[in-house]
Design a protein around this motif. Structure first.
Motif, PDB file in Angstrom:
ATOM      1  N   UNK A 143       3.304 -15.034 -32.741  1.00  0.00           N
ATOM      2  CA  UNK A 143       3.234 -14.570 -31.367  1.00  0.00           C
ATOM      3  C   UNK A 143       4.175 -13.410 -31.103  1.00  0.00           C
ATOM      4  N   UNK A 144       4.147 -12.884 -29.886  1.00  0.00           N
ATOM      5  CA  UNK A 144       5.014 -11.750 -29.536  1.00  0.00           C
ATOM      6  C   UNK A 144       6.499 -12.056 -29.678  1.00  0.00           C
ATOM      7  N   UNK A 145       6.872 -13.332 -29.564  1.00  0.00           N
ATOM      8  CA  UNK A 145       8.282 -13.710 -29.673  1.00  0.00           C
ATOM      9  C   UNK A 145       8.612 -14.321 -31.033  1.00  0.00           C
ATOM     10  N   UNK A 146       7.698 -14.184 -31.989  1.00  0.00           N
ATOM     11  CA  UNK A 146       7.942 -14.758 -33.302  1.00  0.00           C
ATOM     12  C   UNK A 146       7.489 -16.208 -33.369  1.00  0.00           C
ATOM     13  N   UNK A 147       8.233 -17.006 -34.124  1.00  0.00           N
ATOM     14  CA  UNK A 147       7.878 -18.412 -34.306  1.00  0.00           C
ATOM     15  C   UNK A 147       8.225 -19.200 -33.039  1.00  0.00           C
ATOM     16  N   UNK A 148       7.215 -19.837 -32.457  1.00  0.00           N
ATOM     17  CA  UNK A 148       7.423 -20.626 -31.252  1.00  0.00           C
ATOM     18  C   UNK A 148       6.890 -22.031 -31.433  1.00  0.00           C
ATOM     19  N   UNK A 149       7.630 -23.004 -30.924  1.00  0.00           N
ATOM     20  CA  UNK A 149       7.161 -24.382 -30.825  1.00  0.00           C
ATOM     21  C   UNK A 149       7.011 -24.724 -29.352  1.00  0.00           C
ATOM     22  N   UNK A 150       5.846 -25.212 -28.970  1.00  0.00           N
ATOM     23  CA  UNK A 150       5.596 -25.605 -27.590  1.00  0.00           C
ATOM     24  C   UNK A 150       5.028 -27.013 -27.561  1.00  0.00           C
ATOM     25  N   UNK A 151       5.104 -27.639 -26.405  1.00  0.00           N
ATOM     26  CA  UNK A 151       4.607 -28.994 -26.236  1.00  0.00           C
ATOM     27  C   UNK A 151       3.089 -29.023 -26.379  1.00  0.00           C
ATOM     28  N   UNK A 152       2.579 -29.986 -27.129  1.00  0.00           N
ATOM     29  CA  UNK A 152       1.140 -30.140 -27.286  1.00  0.00           C
ATOM     30  C   UNK A 152       0.501 -30.545 -25.955  1.00  0.00           C
ATOM     31  N   UNK A 153      -0.815 -30.318 -25.803  1.00  0.00           N
ATOM     32  CA  UNK A 153      -1.517 -30.903 -24.661  1.00  0.00           C
ATOM     33  C   UNK A 153      -1.370 -32.423 -24.673  1.00  0.00           C
ATOM     34  N   UNK A 154      -1.298 -33.007 -23.502  1.00  0.00           N
ATOM     35  CA  UNK A 154      -1.035 -34.447 -23.390  1.00  0.00           C
ATOM     36  C   UNK A 154      -2.231 -35.274 -23.843  1.00  0.00           C
ATOM     37  N   UNK A 155      -3.435 -34.858 -23.490  1.00  0.00           N
ATOM     38  CA  UNK A 155      -4.639 -35.643 -23.786  1.00  0.00           C
ATOM     39  C   UNK A 155      -4.981 -35.558 -25.273  1.00  0.00           C
ATOM     40  N   UNK A 156      -5.246 -36.721 -25.860  1.00  0.00           N
ATOM     41  CA  UNK A 156      -5.724 -36.766 -27.229  1.00  0.00           C
ATOM     42  C   UNK A 156      -7.084 -37.460 -27.240  1.00  0.00           C
ATOM     43  N   UNK A 157      -8.099 -36.770 -27.745  1.00  0.00           N
ATOM     44  CA  UNK A 157      -9.430 -37.351 -27.856  1.00  0.00           C
ATOM     45  C   UNK A 157      -9.636 -37.870 -29.276  1.00  0.00           C
ATOM     46  N   UNK A 158     -10.482 -38.893 -29.412  1.00  0.00           N
ATOM     47  CA  UNK A 158     -10.634 -39.544 -30.717  1.00  0.00           C
ATOM     48  C   UNK A 158     -11.255 -38.618 -31.754  1.00  0.00           C
TER      49      UNK A 158
END
Length: 599
Positions: free
Chosen positions: A559-574
């Motif tokens: 990305x523009x800021x290099x390596x980024x870790x962000x929170x995953x989406x909350x919903x998990x589908x099977x």
């Protein structure tokens, strides 16, 4: 799920109009109950219990935020509802039966999601670390804040203050330009306070010369933000409270007066099975609530283009600041810089100047291809620019394909305060949430304190996204155009309903003992409280923020800021190919050329 959930009035503990759990229910089981309550009361959401049973909640038992509110559980329930509707869309699209699928939501994840803007890291450094070390601003090439929050006095223009009215406190809000707000009250915006505490004390002495009603009328007259810190019952007794109570939390409706348009089936996109793949979204929004709508839709597969307005004079922003090329007026403080790092994930961003005819024409070109239009400005302001709900309904009718028009505001879709400006803190004050938070901290004199995290902002955005997903489902089945509304005050007020319940002081104290929350008080801005909460989470839940099987983070390398870790989406589908995820990292505002086309 408990068969006989009960609450008891708790006026002596949390104030008039409050209700407390009679007994404790662990968070996942309590969320299942709240899910059913909201689902039952949401017009248009499936009432098929077999589909409700496809939802599973997991997570730790105790509350994970300070205070008595069940905001993480409400958020978890709303995320799960998004998942159920997403499965309905997939069933309509390709025949995969909803009742054979599963939606999983971790209630801890939903709680941490409320603090999304700090649940990220850049090149291995988390946002809270960058804030404390004053390195965050170095990530941004341009300084757009115009020094709006550059001094302690300006920063404390947004805080909760005691008034001359016994037992009543008031939420001041400096908004995007604190100078006229302070000057109008006889407060010197250049007062040389050296610390935030000194600034708060200085402003306090001035505010205490006003009674609560005088402050309210003063702000209404001048068009400033602000609100009495009502008790929950006090808010419900107001005319605006009564009007808002008539509306559901999730409000969407087919616009029967619009030009009829045929059903618009969801497309099958090669290589992308996410429920909203192929859906196109225009986002004309501001701080948190609006961007969360597009952020959520992007995770479910939509192509989202965020529009940042170069000139916001007529959209409710002070005219004292000149227009700049690619001006994002809302980069006021470090927390708003953090918003770019998180809430633009999965989106493309462009700059539009709504004072220029050619730019308005460009926006209309994009809308011609859009399925959803999200706007977070006051209705009269956006109407003057030619983008009201009726303007877009006409465009949709002329093109022969319906549109979903989503709008979020502070006080709701109608009523005496409908056009009044508002922010998260205003929703907290008006609904009674700030008063209840003060009571939970032991204050009995009306002292009010912001609830932890930008709860009303985040929940309002999630409500808007859920409404949009349901409207898109209905457009595919029935045709037509739809209007979706969501409100900051309503998003707060649901947590105070007797059917939801507040945690008892004993349960809140158990959470406090576990997380060892730092001090929280009336003077603090939301970012200060968010740092307190994030510190507690990282002490108790390190596994959620680190790599490993329990991690809630997703990584982007380029990305523009290099390596980024962000929170995953909350919903998990099977089905992992359908489960929400972002395909692109977050980008700065105004990052892409204006001539970009839909994917």
């Amino acid at each position: 799920m408990p068969h006989q959930y009960k609450t008891t009035p708790s006026a002596d503990i949390y104030g008039p109009g409050t209700f407390m759990d009679s007994s404790f229910t662990p968070a996942p089981q309590d969320t299942a109950r709240i899910f059913e309550y909201i689902a039952k009361n949401t017009l248009g959401f499936t009432q098929n219990k077999e589909l409700w049973d496809t939802v599973q909640f997991e997570g730790s038992s105790l509350p994970i935020i300070p205070g008595p509110f069940k905001a993480p559980l409400i958020a978890a329930a709303l995320h799960a509802m998004c998942g159920v509707v997403a499965h309905e869309i997939v069933e309509d699209r390709d025949g995969t039966l909803t009742r054979t699928q599963q939606v999983t939501v971790n209630t801890d994840h939903a709680g941490i999601w409320l603090g999304t803007i700090f649940a990220a890291s850049v090149e291995g450094k988390d946002i809270s670390e960058l804030v404390r070390s004053r390195q965050l601003s170095a990530l941004f090439q341009q300084n757009f804040d115009r020094d709006c929050m550059a001094t302690p006095i300006k920063q404390r223009s947004t805080a909760i203050y005691k008034t001359k009215t016994p037992g009543v406190w008031y939420q001041l809000h400096g908004s995007l330009n604190p100078i006229p707000v302070l000057q109008s009250m006889g407060i010197n915006p250049d007062y040389p306070a050296r610390t935030l505490d000194e600034a708060y004390d200085y402003i306090s002495r001035h505010v205490e010369q006003w009674n609560a009603d005088e402050l309210e009328m003063h702000n209404v007259k001048n068009g400033f933000c602000g609100s009495i810190c009502f008790t929950p019952q006090g808010w419900l007794d107001t005319l605006m409270g009564k009007r808002l109570a008539d509306h559901p939390l999730v409000g969407y409706s087919r616009q029967s007066h619009a030009i009829p348009t045929p059903p618009s089936p969801f497309p099958n996109i090669a290589g992308d099975s996410r429920p909203l793949a192929g859906i196109k979204v225009i986002e004309l929004v501001r701080i948190i609530a609006g961007p969360i709508i597009g952020n959520t839709l992007a995770a479910f597969g939509a192509d989202v283009i965020r529009v940042n307005c170069s000139r916001l004079t007529d959209l409710g922003v002070s005219s004292e600041f000149p227009a700049y090329s690619c001006l994002n007026f809302f980069l006021l403080t470090i927390n708003l810089q953090a918003l770019q790092l998180t809430l633009n994930t999965g989106k493309r961003t462009i700059d539009i100047d709504l004072d220029k005819d050619e730019d308005k024409s460009r926006l209309r070109e994009l809308i011609e291809g859009a399925d959803v239009f999200v706007q977070g400005f006051r209705p009269d302001a956006i109407a003057r620019k030619g983008f009201s709900v009726n303007d877009l309904l006409e465009m949709a009718g002329n093109r022969g394909k319906g549109i979903v028009y989503v709008e979020e505001n502070c006080y709701g879709p109608d009523g005496p305060y409908h056009e009044r400006p508002g922010w998260q803190q205003i929703g907290d004050a008006a609904s009674g949430s700030s008063y209840v938070m003060g009571r939970s901290l032991g204050f009995k004199d009306g002292t009010s304190v912001l609830p932890p995290l930008p709860i009303s902002d985040m929940t309002t955005g999630l409500v808007g996204a859920l409404g949009a997903i349901m409207a898109l489902r209905d457009r595919a089945r029935l045709g037509g155009s739809y209007r979706v509304t969501s409100s900051l005050v309503k998003a707060d007020a649901i947590a105070l309903e007797p059917e939801i319940g507040l945690y008892s002081p004993e349960i809140a104290e158990k959470s406090n003992q576990l997380f060892q929350w730092g001090p929280i008080n009336s003077s603090q801005f939301v970012i200060e409280i968010l740092l307190v909460v994030m510190d507690g989470w990282k002490r108790i839940f390190p596994q959620y923020f680190e790599s490993g099987p329990e991690s809630l983070m997703t990584s982007f390398q380029d990305g523009p800021w290099g390596h980024m870790d962000t929170l995953k989406p909350v919903v998990q589908l099977s089905n992992s190919t359908m489960t929400p995820r972002w395909l692109t990292p977050s980008v700065p505002h105004c990052y892409h050329p204006r001539n970009i086309q839909w994917l």
